[in-house]
Design a protein around this motif. Structure first.
Motif, mmCIF file in Angstrom:
data_model
loop_
_atom_site.group_PDB
_atom_site.id
_atom_site.type_symbol
_atom_site.label_atom_id
_atom_site.label_comp_id
_atom_site.label_asym_id
_atom_site.label_seq_id
_atom_site.Cartn_x
_atom_site.Cartn_y
_atom_site.Cartn_z
ATOM 1 N N ALA A 70 0.837 -1.208 0.000
ATOM 2 C CA ALA A 70 0.000 0.000 0.000
ATOM 3 C C ALA A 70 0.870 1.255 0.000
ATOM 4 C CB ALA A 70 -0.934 -0.009 1.204
ATOM 5 N N HIS A 71 1.966 1.222 0.801
ATOM 6 C CA HIS A 71 2.899 2.359 0.809
ATOM 7 C C HIS A 71 3.550 2.514 -0.562
ATOM 8 C CE1 HIS A 71 2.581 3.470 4.982
ATOM 9 N NE2 HIS A 71 2.934 2.264 5.414
ATOM 10 N N ALA A 72 3.931 1.395 -1.163
ATOM 11 C CA ALA A 72 4.565 1.446 -2.488
ATOM 12 C C ALA A 72 3.589 1.981 -3.534
ATOM 13 C CB ALA A 72 5.065 0.055 -2.890
ATOM 14 N N GLU A 73 2.310 1.617 -3.407
ATOM 15 C CA GLU A 73 1.306 2.137 -4.339
ATOM 16 C C GLU A 73 1.205 3.654 -4.230
ATOM 17 O OE1 GLU A 73 -3.429 2.568 -4.960
ATOM 18 O OE2 GLU A 73 -2.754 1.053 -3.532
ATOM 19 N N ALA A 74 1.231 4.153 -2.999
ATOM 20 C CA ALA A 74 1.159 5.606 -2.803
ATOM 21 C C ALA A 74 2.377 6.296 -3.427
ATOM 22 C CB ALA A 74 1.079 5.914 -1.307
ATOM 23 N N LEU A 75 3.546 5.682 -3.272
ATOM 24 C CA LEU A 75 4.757 6.249 -3.876
ATOM 25 C C LEU A 75 4.673 6.224 -5.391
ATOM 26 C CD1 LEU A 75 7.377 4.673 -1.467
ATOM 27 C CD2 LEU A 75 7.001 7.132 -1.794
ATOM 28 N N ALA A 76 4.145 5.134 -5.957
ATOM 29 C CA ALA A 76 3.992 5.045 -7.415
ATOM 30 C C ALA A 76 3.045 6.124 -7.917
ATOM 31 C CB ALA A 76 3.485 3.657 -7.806
ATOM 32 N N THR A 77 1.988 6.389 -7.156
ATOM 33 C CA THR A 77 1.052 7.451 -7.522
ATOM 34 C C THR A 77 1.761 8.798 -7.536
ATOM 35 O OG1 THR A 77 -0.779 6.203 -6.521
ATOM 36 C CG2 THR A 77 -1.132 8.556 -6.921
ATOM 37 N N HIS A 78 2.576 9.040 -6.526
ATOM 38 C CA HIS A 78 3.343 10.282 -6.440
ATOM 39 C C HIS A 78 4.304 10.420 -7.619
ATOM 40 C CE1 HIS A 78 5.593 13.613 -4.668
ATOM 41 N NE2 HIS A 78 6.704 12.930 -4.870
ATOM 42 N N LEU A 79 4.869 9.296 -8.067
ATOM 43 C CA LEU A 79 5.831 9.298 -9.169
ATOM 44 C C LEU A 79 5.149 9.278 -10.537
ATOM 45 C CD1 LEU A 79 8.350 6.688 -7.710
ATOM 46 C CD2 LEU A 79 8.819 9.120 -8.079
ATOM 47 N N LEU A 80 3.809 9.254 -10.540
ATOM 48 C CA LEU A 80 3.033 9.150 -11.787
ATOM 49 C C LEU A 80 3.406 7.884 -12.567
ATOM 50 C CD1 LEU A 80 3.181 12.887 -12.988
ATOM 51 C CD2 LEU A 80 1.457 11.781 -11.541
ATOM 52 N N ASP A 81 3.685 6.828 -11.828
ATOM 53 C CA ASP A 81 4.067 5.535 -12.399
ATOM 54 C C ASP A 81 2.842 4.626 -12.417
ATOM 55 O OD1 ASP A 81 5.126 3.094 -13.121
ATOM 56 O OD2 ASP A 81 6.544 2.946 -11.461
ATOM 57 N N ALA A 82 2.093 4.686 -13.532
ATOM 58 C CA ALA A 82 0.853 3.910 -13.620
ATOM 59 C C ALA A 82 1.125 2.411 -13.558
ATOM 60 C CB ALA A 82 0.116 4.256 -14.909
ATOM 61 N N GLU A 83 2.188 1.967 -14.203
ATOM 62 C CA GLU A 83 2.498 0.538 -14.199
ATOM 63 C C GLU A 83 2.835 0.064 -12.789
ATOM 64 O OE1 GLU A 83 5.673 -2.611 -16.254
ATOM 65 O OE2 GLU A 83 5.364 -0.619 -17.125
ATOM 66 N N GLY A 84 3.674 0.847 -12.079
ATOM 67 C CA GLY A 84 4.004 0.485 -10.711
ATOM 68 C C GLY A 84 2.775 0.459 -9.813
ATOM 69 N N LYS A 85 1.878 1.420 -10.017
ATOM 70 C CA LYS A 85 0.652 1.458 -9.215
ATOM 71 C C LYS A 85 -0.192 0.209 -9.474
ATOM 72 C CE LYS A 85 -3.469 4.316 -8.329
ATOM 73 N NZ LYS A 85 -3.253 4.519 -6.892
ATOM 74 N N ALA A 86 -0.330 -0.176 -10.737
ATOM 75 C CA ALA A 86 -1.110 -1.369 -11.072
ATOM 76 C C ALA A 86 -0.490 -2.623 -10.461
ATOM 77 C CB ALA A 86 -1.218 -1.510 -12.585
ATOM 78 N N GLN A 87 0.822 -2.704 -10.494
ATOM 79 C CA GLN A 87 1.500 -3.867 -9.909
ATOM 80 C C GLN A 87 1.274 -3.940 -8.403
ATOM 81 O OE1 GLN A 87 5.476 -3.071 -11.279
ATOM 82 N NE2 GLN A 87 5.269 -4.380 -13.074
ATOM 83 N N MET A 88 1.304 -2.792 -7.734
ATOM 84 C CA MET A 88 1.099 -2.809 -6.292
ATOM 85 C C MET A 88 -0.354 -3.108 -5.930
ATOM 86 S SD MET A 88 4.047 -2.586 -5.056
ATOM 87 C CE MET A 88 4.531 -3.482 -6.539
ATOM 88 N N LEU A 89 -1.278 -2.664 -6.756
ATOM 89 C CA LEU A 89 -2.674 -3.047 -6.539
ATOM 90 C C LEU A 89 -2.835 -4.561 -6.693
ATOM 91 C CD1 LEU A 89 -4.419 -0.148 -8.485
ATOM 92 C CD2 LEU A 89 -4.757 -0.660 -6.042
ATOM 93 N N GLU A 90 -2.193 -5.116 -7.698
ATOM 94 C CA GLU A 90 -2.238 -6.571 -7.886
ATOM 95 C C GLU A 90 -1.692 -7.290 -6.658
ATOM 96 O OE1 GLU A 90 0.014 -10.117 -10.334
ATOM 97 O OE2 GLU A 90 0.535 -8.032 -10.725
ATOM 98 N N LYS A 91 -0.541 -6.842 -6.166
ATOM 99 C CA LYS A 91 0.098 -7.509 -5.030
ATOM 100 C C LYS A 91 -0.722 -7.346 -3.745
ATOM 101 C CE LYS A 91 4.846 -7.293 -6.788
ATOM 102 N NZ LYS A 91 5.325 -8.662 -6.517
ATOM 103 N N GLN A 92 -1.374 -6.191 -3.559
ATOM 104 C CA GLN A 92 -2.264 -6.046 -2.400
ATOM 105 C C GLN A 92 -3.409 -7.046 -2.485
ATOM 106 O OE1 GLN A 92 -3.128 -1.792 -1.056
ATOM 107 N NE2 GLN A 92 -2.035 -1.421 -2.978
ATOM 108 N N GLY A 93 -3.924 -7.232 -3.698
ATOM 109 C CA GLY A 93 -4.979 -8.219 -3.882
ATOM 110 C C GLY A 93 -4.508 -9.621 -3.549
ATOM 111 N N LEU A 94 -3.279 -9.967 -3.940
ATOM 112 C CA LEU A 94 -2.738 -11.291 -3.637
ATOM 113 C C LEU A 94 -2.567 -11.477 -2.127
ATOM 114 C CD1 LEU A 94 -0.066 -11.565 -6.486
ATOM 115 C CD2 LEU A 94 -2.212 -12.845 -6.314
#
Length: 415
Positions: A322-346
Motif C-alpha cells: 500500500a505504501h509502495a502504491e502511494a509512492l507510485a502514484t506520487h511518481l506518476l508511475d501507472a504501471e508500478g501502481k497497477a503492480q502494487m494493486l495486484e500484489k495487495q490483492g494477492l
C-alpha cells in the motif's frame, strides 16, 4: 561504460570531421543498432553546420529500400519548403523525376538521390552532407553489400564525393561480402559493440583507471556489482556492494547508500535468505528517507513487501504494498501502481479476504484499461476471475472469462 559511449561518439564525429575518407563501414549487431543511431543523433546535434540524412528501415532488397529512401527524401523536401514559405523565402528544387523511374537500377537512383541532396548544401562554410544508411535488419547481405559497393570510390574521388560522408552499416556475420569493400581506398572500418561483455569490460576499465574521478569509478563499480548480482555471482556482488557502501558513507550520500543497501537485500532475497534481505531493505529505508530518491524509496518498500509475502506475513506485506502504491502514484508511475494493486490483492487473497482482493484487482483492471497496459490487464483479469469464483459471483466471473477470450482472439497490436 561512459568511456565506451564517448569512444563511439568520437569515432563517428572524427569520421565526419576528417577530409580523406568517403565511407565509414560500421560493424554493428542488430541489438546495438538503436544505441548506434542514438549516438549518431548526438553527433548530428553537435554538428550544426552539417546536414544529416538518416535511413534506418529494414533492408529486404535494393529496390524497396531505395523506394523508402526517396519517399523520406521527398518528405524532407516538403517540410523544408513549408518552412521556407513561412520565412517568405523561395522553395528549393524538387527531387528529379528520374529518381523515381523504376526502370533505372536501385544503385543509379540512390546515387542520384545523394547527388541531389549534395546540390542543396550551400557552397563554402565547411558544410557537409552526412548520408547515413543504417538498416535495423539486413535480410539479404549480398544485395546490401552490392548496393553500397556501388557508392565506393573504386575509381578515385568523383565530384559528387566532395563534402560528402557515407555512414553505412556493416553486419558482423557478412565477412565474405565485406572484404572487397573494406579494402577499397577511402573506406574506413569502425566497430560499435555494446554487448554485455563489452559493457562489463568498459566498466572494469573505468573502475581501474586511477585518472578517472572517484565518483565515476564508483559508478562503474556499481554497474559491475549489479551485473554480478543479476548473474548470481553473490560473493563478488557482496564484496563490491560493501566497497560501494563504505565510499558512499564517507561522502554522506544517503540516496546512494540506500541504492547499495537495496542491492545487498536483492542478493540475499535471491538466495532465499529472507531475514538478511529484510535487514538490508530496512537499513535502506532509513537512508532513503534522508534523501530525495523517490524511485529508490518505491523500490525498497516494494521489496520489503515481497520479503514479507514470502515469509507468509501477509498483513505486513499488504501494508508495504500500500505504501509502495502511494509512492507510485506520487511518481506518476501507472504501471508500478497497477503492480502494487495486484500484489495487495494477492496479499488479501492469502488472508482469505476475497472481497478485499477483488476490490484491489478491479481497481487495477480499470487502471490498466485506461492506461493501455495490456499485459498487466490480462494478469489482473485472471486474478479477478479467480476472486469472483471464490465469492461465487458466477456472472462476473463469466464476463471476465469472455474478456480474456477476446484478448486471446484479438491480441493488442504493437505500434
Amino acid at each position: 561504460m561512459e568511456k565506451l559511449f564517448n569512444d563511439t561518439r568520437a569515432g563517428f564525429a572524427c569520421f565526419v570531421e576528417q577530409r580523406r575518407d568517403l565511407m565509414q563501414l560500421v560493424q554493428c549487431s542488430d541489438n546495438d543498432v538503436p544505441v548506434a543511431l542514438k549516438v549518431l543523433r548526438d553527433v548530428e546535434q553537435s554538428a550544426s553546420s552539417d546536414v544529416f540524412l538518416l535511413f534506418a528501415d529494414p533492408f529486404h532488397h535494393p529496390g524497396a529500400f531505395v523506394d523508402i529512401v526517396l519517399e523520406r527524401l521527398s518528405e524532407e523536401h516538403r517540410l523544408a519548403c513549408e518552412w521556407l514559405a513561412e520565412q517568405q523565402r523561395d522553395p528549393i528544387p524538387s527531387p528529379p523525376e528520374a529518381l523515381f523511374d523504376s526502370t533505372r537500377t536501385p544503385a543509379e537512383r540512390l546515387l542520384g538521390a545523394i547527388k541531389y541532396s549534395r546540390s542543396l548544401i550551400p557552397c563554402g562554410g565547411g558544410h557537409r552532407l552526412v548520408w547515413v544508411m543504417f538498416p535495423t535488419e539486413i535480410h539479404d547481405h549480398g544485395a546490401w553489400y552490392g548496393l553500397i559497393d556501388s557508392l565506393a570510390p573504386h575509381d578515385g574521388v568523383q565530384c559528387w564525393m566532395r563534402n560528402v560522408r557515407l555512414v553505412l552499416r556493416d553486419h558482423p556475420r557478412a565477412k565474405r561480402y565485406r572484404n572487397g569493400l573494406a579494402q577499397t581506398p577511402r573506406v574506413q572500418l569502425f566497430t560499435v559493440d555494446f554487448s554485455p561483455a563489452a559493457l562489463e569490460q568498459a566498466n572494469r576499465d573505468q573502475f581501474e583507471d586511477e585518472s578517472v574521478p572517484m565518483e565515476r569509478r564508483m559508478h562503474a563499480l556499481l554497474q559491475l556489482a549489479q551485473r554480478d548480482a543479476a548473474y548470481n555471482r553473490s560473493e563478488a556482488a557482496v564484496r563490491k556492494f560493501n566497497q560501494l557502501l563504505g565510499y558512499y558513507q564517507s561522502t554522506e550520500d544517503h540516496g546512494m547508500q540506500a541504492l547499495v543497501l537495496n542491492g545487498l537485500g536483492d542478493v540475499h532475497q535471491r538466495k532465499n535468505q529472507l531475514n538478511r534481505a529484510q535487514h538490508y531493505y530496512e537499513c535502506a529505508v532509513h537512508e532513503v528517507t534522508q534523501s530525495d530518491s523517490h524511485v529508490v524509496f518505491y523500490t525498497v518498500v516494494k521489496n520489503l513487501g515481497d520479503v514479507h509475502f514470502k515469509m507468509k506475513d501477509y498483513v505486513t506485506a499488504e501494508a508495504y504494498y500500500a505504501h509502495a502504491e502511494a509512492l507510485a502514484t506520487h511518481l506518476l508511475d501507472a504501471e508500478g501502481k497497477a503492480q502494487m494493486l495486484e500484489k495487495q490483492g494477492l496479499a488479501r487473497e492469502k488472508q482469505r479476504d476475497y472481497e478485499g482482493a477483488v476490490a484491489h484487482w478491479e481497481t487495477a483492471v480499470t487502471l490498466c484499461r485506461n492506461c493501455t497496459m495490456d499485459g498487466l490487464l490480462e494478469v489482473n483479469l485472471k486474478h479477478l476471475k479467480r476472486g469472483y469464483k471464490s465469492l461465487r459471483q458466477r456472472d462476473q466471473a463469466s464476463a471476465v472469462d469472455q474478456e480474456l477470450r477476446t484478448i486471446k482472439l484479438h491480441p493488442p497490436v504493437e505500434v
